[in-house]
Design a protein around this motif. Structure first.
Motif, short mmCIF file in Angstrom:
data_model
loop_
_atom_site.label_atom_id
_atom_site.label_comp_id
_atom_site.label_asym_id
_atom_site.label_seq_id
_atom_site.Cartn_x
_atom_site.Cartn_y
_atom_site.Cartn_z
N PRO A 16 0.84 -1.20 0.00
CA PRO A 16 0.00 0.00 0.00
C PRO A 16 0.88 1.25 0.00
N VAL A 17 0.91 1.96 -1.11
CA VAL A 17 1.82 3.11 -1.26
C VAL A 17 1.07 4.36 -1.70
N PHE A 61 1.34 -3.14 -6.26
CA PHE A 61 1.45 -1.83 -5.64
C PHE A 61 0.09 -1.12 -5.70
N VAL A 62 -0.43 -0.74 -4.55
CA VAL A 62 -1.67 0.04 -4.49
C VAL A 62 -1.25 1.50 -4.39
N THR A 63 -1.41 2.23 -5.49
CA THR A 63 -0.84 3.56 -5.61
C THR A 63 -1.92 4.64 -5.59
N GLY A 64 -1.45 5.89 -5.60
CA GLY A 64 -2.32 7.05 -5.70
C GLY A 64 -1.67 8.07 -6.61
N SER A 69 6.51 7.82 -9.99
CA SER A 69 7.95 7.52 -9.91
C SER A 69 8.22 6.13 -9.35
N ILE A 70 7.27 5.55 -8.59
CA ILE A 70 7.46 4.19 -8.10
C ILE A 70 7.45 3.21 -9.27
N ALA A 71 6.45 3.37 -10.16
CA ALA A 71 6.40 2.52 -11.35
C ALA A 71 7.63 2.74 -12.23
N ASP A 72 8.05 4.00 -12.37
CA ASP A 72 9.25 4.29 -13.17
C ASP A 72 10.49 3.63 -12.58
N HIS A 73 10.57 3.63 -11.25
CA HIS A 73 11.75 3.05 -10.58
C HIS A 73 11.88 1.57 -10.88
#
Length: 298
Positions: A16-17, A61-64, A69-73
């Motif tokens: 959860p991010v 990844f549960v994103t908002g 940048s998390i996906a890019d990383h």
């Protein structure tokens, strides 16, 4: 008495991010708190590496918003890798290429509203399916030779029961945690009978607080779906764990390792110093600096 059953591998982990990270403003105004670095890696990478060490191969990844940048990383960086290859930077190229090890997949899903940790985990139900799964909160960096999730997966595979990570919490801090009570089975394993979200010190059922590592059976999703808003008007994961207890046994595990609360400024600073001291590249230099230069200024 705790029941022992064997089998079922944990292959999936939910991260959860979607949180806003307001305690780190302005650093988190446009960049996720999970991308805050500890020495030379972002928090989220430490969490993913811990999951990989435990044999988990599917990262969810549960994103908002502002979390791109998390996906890019974790994506392939073609231009960066090409430049490093052209310049003969083999070691740096290997680092860039192994952010996501071979055989590990990453999937992203949006939590469109900030409705709490229970809601965040529930959004991953269709991706997890009818399997056991881990949940990792990247804010909690746990340092140990054997990662906390690997320890917990071993407990799960032995008992085939949901496992939540706990640690002893000083009294003044207890109201910031989910707190458990239970019957001790081994030195580190408790059979849960109650979990309470952020109780006042006088109402806390024990001094054992929940930290950001969990292994759940898929039955948790049934209880998440039935949740009503709890503390803070949010859908609390602890409430779903409490009702899960009516259906099956849940274990609490006192993991081995040092936890750094990197959701706080002081916790993040401590993690940078402690892990910096263990870092092969800068450890000795940092130790000398702390002893000889910094000590004289305190």
């Amino acid at each position: 008495m705790v029941h022992i059953r064997h089998g079922e591998k944990v292959r999936k982990a939910v991260f959860p991010v979607a949180g806003m990270g307001t305690r780190f403003l302005p650093a988190t105004k446009a960049s996720p708190k999970e991308m805050m670095p500890v020495v030379d890696k972002p928090l989220i990478q430490y969490a993913v590496e811990e999951a990989v060490e435990a044999g988990i191969t599917e990262m969810i990844f549960v994103t908002g918003r502002t979390k791109r940048s998390i996906a890019d990383h974790f994506d392939k960086a073609y231009e960066l890798e090409h430049q490093l290859e052209q310049r003969g930077k083999k070691e740096l190229l290997a680092i860039a290429q192994n952010v996501v090890p071979k055989g590990v997949s990453c999937t992203y899903i949006r939590q469109t509203e900030a409705l709490g940790l229970g809601h965040a985990v529930s959004t991953a139900a269709h991706l997890v399916g009818d399997e056991p799964f881990a949940v990792l909160l990247a804010d909690d960096l746990i340092h140990h030779g054997k990662g906390a999730v690997k320890q917990m997966v071993e407990i799960y595979e032995f008992y085939k029961s949901s496992v939540i990570a706990v640690q002893k919490v000083p009294g003044p801090e207890i109201s910031s945690y989910g707190v458990i009570s239970g019957t001790k089975q081994t030195d580190r394993v408790h059979l849960l009978d109650q979990i309470v979200e952020k109780p006042a010190l006088e109402d806390a059922p024990s001094d054992m607080g929940v930290t950001g590592r969990y292994i759940f059976t898929p039955q948790l999703f049934t209880h998440l779906a039935a949740l009503k808003p709890g503390a803070g008007g949010e859908y609390q994961l602890t409430d779903a764990i409490q009702t899960l207890l009516t259906e099956e046994q849940v274990l609490a595990y006192e993991y081995e390792g040092i936890r750094y609360d990197c959701g706080s400024k002081m916790g993040l600073l401590k993690a940078n110093i402690e892990l910096g001291l263990h870092h092969s590249e800068i450890g000795d230099e940092l130790r000398d600096y702390l002893k000889n230069e910094l000590a004289s200024k305190l």
